[in-house]
Structure formats: structure tokens, C-alpha cells
Design an enzyme around this catalytic site. Structure first.
Site, mmCIF file in Angstrom:
data_model
loop_
_atom_site.group_PDB
_atom_site.id
_atom_site.type_symbol
_atom_site.label_atom_id
_atom_site.label_comp_id
_atom_site.label_asym_id
_atom_site.label_seq_id
_atom_site.Cartn_x
_atom_site.Cartn_y
_atom_site.Cartn_z
ATOM 1 N N GLU A 149 -6.617 5.184 7.638
ATOM 2 C CA GLU A 149 -6.427 6.596 7.258
ATOM 3 C C GLU A 149 -7.685 7.152 6.603
ATOM 4 O OE1 GLU A 149 -2.714 5.973 5.177
ATOM 5 O OE2 GLU A 149 -1.824 5.447 7.109
ATOM 6 N N GLY A 190 3.076 -0.899 4.228
ATOM 7 C CA GLY A 190 3.070 0.500 3.826
ATOM 8 C C GLY A 190 4.482 0.979 3.546
ATOM 9 N N GLY A 191 5.099 1.622 4.549
ATOM 10 C CA GLY A 191 6.412 2.252 4.397
ATOM 11 C C GLY A 191 7.460 1.353 3.759
ATOM 12 N N GLU A 212 -5.112 -4.314 10.830
ATOM 13 C CA GLU A 212 -4.067 -3.297 10.933
ATOM 14 C C GLU A 212 -4.309 -2.464 12.187
ATOM 15 O OE1 GLU A 212 -2.171 -2.349 6.884
ATOM 16 O OE2 GLU A 212 -3.936 -1.086 7.086
ATOM 17 N N SER A 253 3.582 -1.631 10.193
ATOM 18 C CA SER A 253 5.035 -1.701 10.337
ATOM 19 C C SER A 253 5.608 -3.086 10.017
ATOM 20 C CB SER A 253 5.466 -1.231 11.733
ATOM 21 O OG SER A 253 5.082 0.133 11.935
ATOM 22 N N GLY A 273 2.716 2.876 10.517
ATOM 23 C CA GLY A 273 3.661 3.966 10.293
ATOM 24 C C GLY A 273 4.408 4.385 11.555
ATOM 25 N N HIS A 296 -9.453 1.498 4.972
ATOM 26 C CA HIS A 296 -8.145 1.720 5.595
ATOM 27 C C HIS A 296 -8.301 2.730 6.726
ATOM 28 C CE1 HIS A 296 -4.037 3.003 6.263
ATOM 29 N NE2 HIS A 296 -3.677 1.850 5.747
ATOM 30 N N ASN A 333 0.878 -1.176 0.000
ATOM 31 C CA ASN A 333 0.000 0.000 0.000
ATOM 32 C C ASN A 333 0.909 1.219 0.000
ATOM 33 O OD1 ASN A 333 -1.786 2.061 0.473
ATOM 34 N ND2 ASN A 333 -2.169 1.507 2.634
ATOM 35 N N TRP A 334 1.020 1.830 -1.161
ATOM 36 C CA TRP A 334 1.966 2.948 -1.298
ATOM 37 C C TRP A 334 1.420 4.270 -0.754
ATOM 38 C CZ3 TRP A 334 4.012 2.056 -7.004
ATOM 39 C CH2 TRP A 334 4.931 0.998 -6.997
ATOM 40 N N LYS A 335 0.137 4.281 -0.424
ATOM 41 C CA LYS A 335 -0.479 5.520 0.085
ATOM 42 C C LYS A 335 -0.228 6.667 -0.917
ATOM 43 C CE LYS A 335 0.068 3.548 4.608
ATOM 44 N NZ LYS A 335 0.089 3.726 6.043
HETATM 45 P P1 PGA Z 1 3.014 0.741 7.510
HETATM 46 O O1 PGA Z 1 1.537 0.917 6.856
HETATM 47 O O2 PGA Z 1 3.543 -0.575 7.002
HETATM 48 O O3 PGA Z 1 3.795 1.934 7.031
HETATM 49 O O4 PGA Z 1 2.813 0.721 8.982
HETATM 50 C C1 PGA Z 1 0.667 -0.163 6.692
HETATM 51 C C2 PGA Z 1 -0.655 0.287 6.146
HETATM 52 O O5 PGA Z 1 -1.126 1.370 6.512
HETATM 53 O O6 PGA Z 1 -1.263 -0.425 5.321
#
Ligand code: PGA
Length: 258
Positions: free
Chosen positions: A103, A238-239, A172, A217, A178, A101, A10-12
Site C-alpha cells: 500500500e 491485516g483484516g 505479500e 488474507s 484484502g 508495504h 498490521n492494523w493499517k
Molecule cells: P490482509 O492484509 O490480511 O487484510 O490481506 C495483509 C497485509 O496487507 O499485511
């Protein structure tokens, strides 16, 4: 019951279309040596920002790697400036779409009802939902974790009860996204097992086929241990997934869970 693990990036709001194409070239060449092992053992998907979907899809067209969207609107068309519909995602060849998600829930005010409407839109289509659920730190500390994730999952199952094995769930924990703070494998497994129970109650034996991914993470150093848990069927990263080398390591860790 063996479930094919799914590892999804998930590149956001990161990576332009050009950067996505460069990532794809690098990542696909890293995966080439493992192609046979990978095809039988793990599914890979990447969810770029919407403007990069087309370019990334073209770059991945000769690979087994699936395209995923980060979001969609529940309506099929109309005066909804800035939104993206299911048919637009189908046209681009998306196989998966993230819905709910944290966010989207926290920063854009999406409710369980909004998420359920998106799931209903996806039901029976070529695009499978990856439904994200997870508790905040406050909810965890007050002992409400299972109630929260049950509520988020049940809101979707109440409305989109025909999704069956097309549904993918991603647990999640919001406090792990993050932050560099990952749920321990035991803590994650406990929630995954509880989610599986909710799925079994609602869907019977079909629940065994539904993949429950862990996100928050995930990195090369913890992916193997997380994925070795019986109810963790993949990862949503994500990251770490922004870097082709790190994402490749996470995928490879799914082949040999520690
Ligand atoms: P993260 O994000 O790996 O940077 O914690 C995961 C996500 O939000 O899907």
C-alpha cells in the site's frame, strides 16, 4: 535450521488508541493460558497506526508481545511534516517496523530506493525491519513474480548489507491482500523458497536464520496450512488481525501447523 515463527498484525488505518487498548486487554487474556508454550514457539507483534503506538505499548508492557510500526521516514529529523523517525519509534519501544508495504508502494509512490533507505536507517538499531515484497496480479500473470520479488529484496540488500538476521521478509502477493484470495500453500512456498535462495546467494549460511512471513488474507482457517510449509516462518495479517479472537486463532495455528 529452526527459525522462531513471527506472527505480526498490521492494523493499517484502523483502531484508535482506545480501541487498541481494549484489543490488548482481550488478546492478552486469550493468550494467558498458552503463555509458556507461546514464549518458546512463536513471537507475536502488533503494528497499530502511529497514534496508538504509545497506548498499545503501555497495554502490552507486561506481556511478551512486541510493538511494531507500520512505517517510518529514512531521515532522522527535520522539516518533514507528517512523518515519523526511527528515534521516535525507539523511544516508544518498537521492536519491528514494516517497510515497503504494497500500500505504501502503490498508493504513496514508494520506490525500491525509498525502501532501501529506510532499511539502511534501521540497520544496527533496536528496530528490525519487516520488508514487504510481492507482485501484482498483472506481474504474476505475465510470469514476472520471481523477478519482481528478487528486485524488491535485492534493492534492500544492495544498500543495507549488514542487516543479517535482523531482517524479516514478508511475502505479500498484492492480489491476495484484502481480497479474501490467499496464495495456496504451494504457490506461497515456491516464492518463499526463491526468496531464501536470493538471501543465501547474498548472505551465505546466515540466510537460514532469516524469517520469511506470508501475508495476504491470512485467517484462522488457512494459517495452519500456510505455516506448515518449510520456508514460511510466520504470518503478517491485516483484516483478520483486527479482531482479537481471530488474531489469537492465527497465533495458535502457528503452534500446531497442520
Ligand atoms: P490482509 O492484509 O490480511 O487484510 O490481506 C495483509 C497485509 O496487507 O499485511
Amino acid at each position: 535450521m529452526s527459525r522462531l515463527p513471527l506472527v505480526c498484525a498490521n492494523w493499517k488505518m484502523n483502531h484508535t488508541a482506545s480501541e487498541a487498548a481494549r484489543f490488548a486487554d482481550d488478546f492478552v487474556s486469550r493468550m494467558a493460558a498458552h503463555r509458556d508454550a507461546l514464549n518458546e514457539s512463536v513471537e507475536i507483534a502488533i503494528a497499530p497506526a502511529h497514534p496508538a503506538l504509545d497506548r498499545l505499548g503501555r497495554s502490552l508492557s507486561d506481556s511478551e508481545i512486541h510493538l511494531a510500526a507500520q512505517n517510518l521516514h529514512a531521515e532522522e529529523s527535520g522539516a518533514l511534516t507528517g512523518e515519523v523517525s526511527l528515534s521516535m519509534l525507539v523511544d516508544l519501544g518498537c521492536r519491528y517496523a514494516l517497510i515497503g508495504h504494497s500500500e505504501r508502494r502503490q498508493l504513496f509512490g514508494e520506490t525500491n530506493e525509498d525502501v532501501a533507505a529506510k532499511a539502511l536507517r534501521l540497520q544496527g538499531s533496536a528496530v528490525r525491519p519487516i520488508l514487504c515484497v510481492g507482485e501484482t496480479l498483472e506481474e504474476r500473470e505475465s510470469g514476472a513474480t520471481l523477478e519482481v520479488v528478487d528486485g524488491q529484496l535485492s534493492a534492500v540488500l544492495d544498500v543495507a548489507d549488514g542487516l543479517a538476521s535482523d531482517l524479516v521478509v514478508a511475502y505479500e502477493p498484492v492480489w491476495a491482500i484484502g481480497t479474501g484470495r490467499t496464495a495456496t500453500p504451494d504457490v506461497a512456498q515456491e516464492v518463499h523458497a526463491a526468496l531464501r535462495k536470493v538471501l543465501s546467494k547474498r548472505l551465505g549460511a546466515g540466510a537460514d536464520q532469516i524469517r520469511i512471513l506470508y501475508g495476504g488474507s491470512v485467517k484462522p482457517s488457512n494459517a495452519g496450512e500456510l505455516l506448515s510449509q518449510p520456508d514460511i516462518d510466520g504470518a503478517l495479517g491485516g483484516g483478520a488481525s483486527l479482531d482479537p479472537e481471530a488474531f489469537a486463532s492465527i497465533v495458535l495455528a502457528s503452534l500446531e501447523p497442520s
